[in-house]
Scaffold this motif. Structure first.
Motif, PDB file in Angstrom:
ATOM      1  N   THR A  12     -28.780 -13.862  -3.621  1.00 18.67           N
ATOM      2  CA  THR A  12     -28.295 -13.249  -2.424  1.00 18.67           C
ATOM      3  C   THR A  12     -26.724 -13.559  -2.834  1.00 18.67           C
ATOM      4  O   THR A  12     -25.961 -13.024  -1.895  1.00 18.67           O
ATOM      5  N   ASP A  51     -35.648  -9.440   2.826  1.00 19.79           N
ATOM      6  CA  ASP A  51     -34.656  -9.412   3.908  1.00 19.79           C
ATOM      7  C   ASP A  51     -33.477  -8.734   3.628  1.00 19.79           C
ATOM      8  O   ASP A  51     -32.509  -8.810   4.370  1.00 19.79           O
ATOM      9  N   ASN A  52     -33.528  -7.921   2.470  1.00 19.08           N
ATOM     10  CA  ASN A  52     -32.421  -7.157   2.097  1.00 19.08           C
ATOM     11  C   ASN A  52     -32.770  -5.874   1.415  1.00 19.08           C
ATOM     12  O   ASN A  52     -32.322  -5.548   0.454  1.00 19.08           O
ATOM     13  N   LYS A  58     -27.032  -5.594  -3.856  1.00 16.83           N
ATOM     14  CA  LYS A  58     -26.642  -7.039  -3.451  1.00 16.83           C
ATOM     15  C   LYS A  58     -27.238  -8.056  -4.670  1.00 16.83           C
ATOM     16  O   LYS A  58     -26.931  -8.703  -5.181  1.00 16.83           O
ATOM     17  N   GLU A 116     -35.989 -18.909  10.383  1.00 13.79           N
ATOM     18  CA  GLU A 116     -35.308 -17.933   9.775  1.00 13.79           C
ATOM     19  C   GLU A 116     -35.205 -16.524  10.323  1.00 13.79           C
ATOM     20  O   GLU A 116     -34.227 -15.755  10.237  1.00 13.79           O
ATOM     21  N   ARG A 120     -31.855 -14.468  11.413  1.00 11.23           N
ATOM     22  CA  ARG A 120     -31.729 -13.242  10.894  1.00 11.23           C
ATOM     23  C   ARG A 120     -31.639 -12.090  12.110  1.00 11.23           C
ATOM     24  O   ARG A 120     -31.472 -10.977  12.004  1.00 11.23           O
ATOM     25  N   SER A 212     -24.041 -22.106   4.176  1.00 12.64           N
ATOM     26  CA  SER A 212     -24.727 -20.832   4.218  1.00 12.64           C
ATOM     27  C   SER A 212     -23.738 -19.734   3.988  1.00 12.64           C
ATOM     28  O   SER A 212     -22.618 -19.733   4.819  1.00 12.64           O
ATOM     29  N   LYS A 213     -24.131 -18.891   3.123  1.00 20.18           N
ATOM     30  CA  LYS A 213     -23.211 -17.725   2.940  1.00 20.18           C
ATOM     31  C   LYS A 213     -22.768 -17.038   4.206  1.00 20.18           C
ATOM     32  O   LYS A 213     -21.616 -16.707   4.353  1.00 20.18           O
ATOM     33  N   SER A 214     -23.994 -16.537   4.931  1.00 17.66           N
ATOM     34  CA  SER A 214     -23.635 -15.826   5.906  1.00 17.66           C
ATOM     35  C   SER A 214     -22.473 -16.789   7.127  1.00 17.66           C
ATOM     36  O   SER A 214     -21.979 -16.163   7.829  1.00 17.66           O
ATOM     37  N   LEU A 215     -22.474 -17.886   6.990  1.00 19.08           N
ATOM     38  CA  LEU A 215     -21.671 -18.762   7.901  1.00 19.08           C
ATOM     39  C   LEU A 215     -20.324 -18.868   7.380  1.00 19.08           C
ATOM     40  O   LEU A 215     -19.537 -19.398   8.055  1.00 19.08           O
ATOM     41  N   GLY A 216     -19.973 -18.408   6.096  1.00 20.68           N
ATOM     42  CA  GLY A 216     -18.881 -18.770   5.444  1.00 20.68           C
ATOM     43  C   GLY A 216     -18.162 -20.172   5.203  1.00 20.68           C
ATOM     44  O   GLY A 216     -16.959 -20.412   5.325  1.00 20.68           O
TER      45      GLY A 216
END
Ligand code: TRP
Length: 372
Positions: A12, A51-52, A58, A116, A120, A212-216
Motif C-alpha cells: 500500500t 481494505d482498498n 494504489k 484496525e 479505519r 504509518s503512512k496514513s499518519l504521515g
C-alpha cells in the motif's frame, strides 16, 4: 523437518524504517546465514485489497515499489523467493476451507483486527446508506487468509513485527483444528520477533505509537538524504526539554528509540567529533553515555538529531544506491517476481493436494468413491 520461512508485506506504499527494523533487516540476515531450506517473501496484494477495494490502482502501483524496497534492502532472488500473493490462487482456495474452522466470535476477539477496524473507522452498524459504513467481510477474514499464506508453504518460521502476534496465534489454532479434524497435514509455525525492544514497534517521527503512512509520520527507505534530514529535524522529542541545559526525558523520546534501533558503537567513533556546537561537541562513546548526558541536561536536541541523521543516512545510502540501479531495469524486477511466483505456485499446489486428500475432497483421485 525442513525449516521454511514465509513472511510478507501489504503493497500500500513504499516500505519505511519501521518495516526495516521490524522485519526486513532480519530477513536479509536470515537469508545470508543460510540456516533455512526455503525463504518465501510475499507481496500481499490480495490482503491489501481487503481494505482498498475501491482503489486497486494504489495496490497495483505499489507492487513494484515494495519489490524495489526488498531488493535494495538486500534480499537476493538467488536465495529467497519473492512472489505476488494474488497470482497464487491456491491461497484463496485454502482460505475458503479454513473459514469453516474459525468462528465469527474468535475473529472478533483478534486484537489486531479490533484495533484496525477502529483505526479505519469501520462502524459497527451498516444501514445500507454508505458502502464504507461497516467492516468488509474480506477484511474481517484476513487473518484466515494469512493462515493460508503461512501454511501453504509449510512455513516453520514467520519473522514479523509484534503487531502480527495475534495473526500467528490464530494461524496456529487453525493448524491444530485442521490436523485434529482431518489428520496431521499442516505445520504449526513459530513467530520470530525482533530481538531489540526498540525494533518491535518503531514509533513515528511524531512520537505516535507506530510509523504509518496514513499518519504521515514515516521515514521511507527510498527517502533522499535531504528528506531524512528534514524529517529528523522535525521529530518530536521531549516537549519539556527547552534549553540545552534542561534535563531531558529519554523514555518515550522517539529520537532515542531510533538510536536504540539503528546506532552501533562504530557510529559513535565515526561521528563523535563531527558536530561541534557553540557550547559543546557530540562526543560520547556509546548510547548509554549520550542518554545519561541528556537526562542530566547539557545535550541539545539539535546535536542529537544531527547525529541521528548521520546514522540513518549511513544506513540508507547503500539501499538508495541499489534502488537507483534497479530502477534502470524495471522489466528485470518483474521477471524476478514472475519466477518467484512460479515457484510459489508449485509449493502451494503441493500443500493444497495434501489438504484436499486429508479432507477427502480429492474426488477424482478417490477409487473408494468412484469404484474403479
Ligand atoms: N499482515 C502483514 C502486514 O500487514 C502482511 C502479511 C500477509 C503477512 N500475509 C502474511 C505477514 C503472512 C506474514 C505472513 O504486514
Amino acid at each position: 523437518m525442513s525449516k521454511i520461512i514465509l513472511t510478507g508485506d501489504r503493497p500500500t506504499g513504499r516500505l519505511h524504517l519501521g518495516h526495516y527494523v521490524g522485519s526486513l533487516r532480519r530477513r536479509v540476515e536470515l537469508q545470508n546465514q543460510g540456516g533455512f531450506d526455503k525463504i518465501f517473501i510475499m507481496i500481499a496484494d490480495a490482503q491489501a485489497l481487503t481494505d482498498n477495494a475501491d482503489n486497486p490502482e494504489k495496490v497495483r502501483q505499489n507492487i513494484i515499489q515494495v519489490a524495489l524496497d526488498y531488493l535494495s534492502a538486500g534480499l537476493d532472488p538467488g536465495k529467497v523467493n519473492i512472489f505476488i500473493q494474488s497470482m497464487v490462487p491456491q491461497l484463496t482456495e485454502l482460505t475458503f476451507y479454513y473459514m469453516n474452522l474459525v468462528t465469527v466470535q474468535r475473529l472478533q476477539r483478534n486484537p489486531t483486527v479490533k484495533q484496525e477496524i477502529k483505526l479505519r473507522g469501520f462502524s459497527e452498524t451498516d444501514d445500507g446508506s454508505d458502502n464504507k459504513a461497516g467492516t468488509p467481510v474480506g477484511f474481517f477474514c484476513y487473518p484466515i487468509s494469512q493462515a493460508a499464506d503461512i501454511t501453504a508453504f509449510k512455513a516453520t518460521t514467520v519473522p514479523v513485527g509484534e503487531d502480527q502476534e495475534p495473526m500467528l496465534e490464530q494461524c496456529r489454532e487453525i493448524v491444530r483444528k485442521f490436523n485434529a479434524t482431518y489428520g496431521e497435514t499442516l505445520v504449526e509455525p513459530e513467530i520470530l520477533l525482533p530481538e531489540n525492544a526498540a525494533c518491535l514497534r518503531l514509533p513515528g517521527t511524531d512520537g505516535k505509537a507506530k510509523m504509518s503512512k496514513s499518519l504521515g509520520n514515516c521515514i521511507y527507505l527510498s527517502d533522499s538524504e535531504e528528506e531524512v534530514n528534514r524529517k529528523v529535524r522535525g521529530m518530536f522529542t521531549d516537549p519539556g526539554h527547552l534549553q540545552v541545559s534542561d534535563p531531558g526525558k529519554v523514555e518515550g523520546n522517539p529520537v532515542f528509540t531510533y538510536l536504540d534501533a539503528f546506532s552501533r558503537p562504530e557510529h559513535f567513533e565515526r561521528y563523535a567529533s563531527c558536530f561541534v556546537g557553540k557550547k559543546a561537541s557530540f562526543s560520547f562513546k556509546n548510547l548509554d553515555e549520550a542518554k545519561a548526558q541528556y537526562r542530566a541536561g547539557g545535550l541539545g536536541d539539535i546535536m542529537l538529531k544531527n547525529f541521528l541523521s548521520a546514522v540513518l543516512n549511513e544506513t540508507l545510502e547503500p539501499i538508495r544506491q541499489r534502488r537507483a540501479e534497479l530502477e534502470k531495469d524495471i522489466p528485470g524486477v518483474w521477471d524476478i517476481l514472475r519466477k518467484g511466483t512460479e515457484e510459489a505456485v508449485k509449493a502451494a499446489q503441493a500443500t493444497l493436494d495434501d489438504v484436499r486428500k486429508s479432507m477427502r475432497i480429492d474426488y477424482f483421485n478417490d477409487s473408494t468413491l468412484i469404484g474403479r
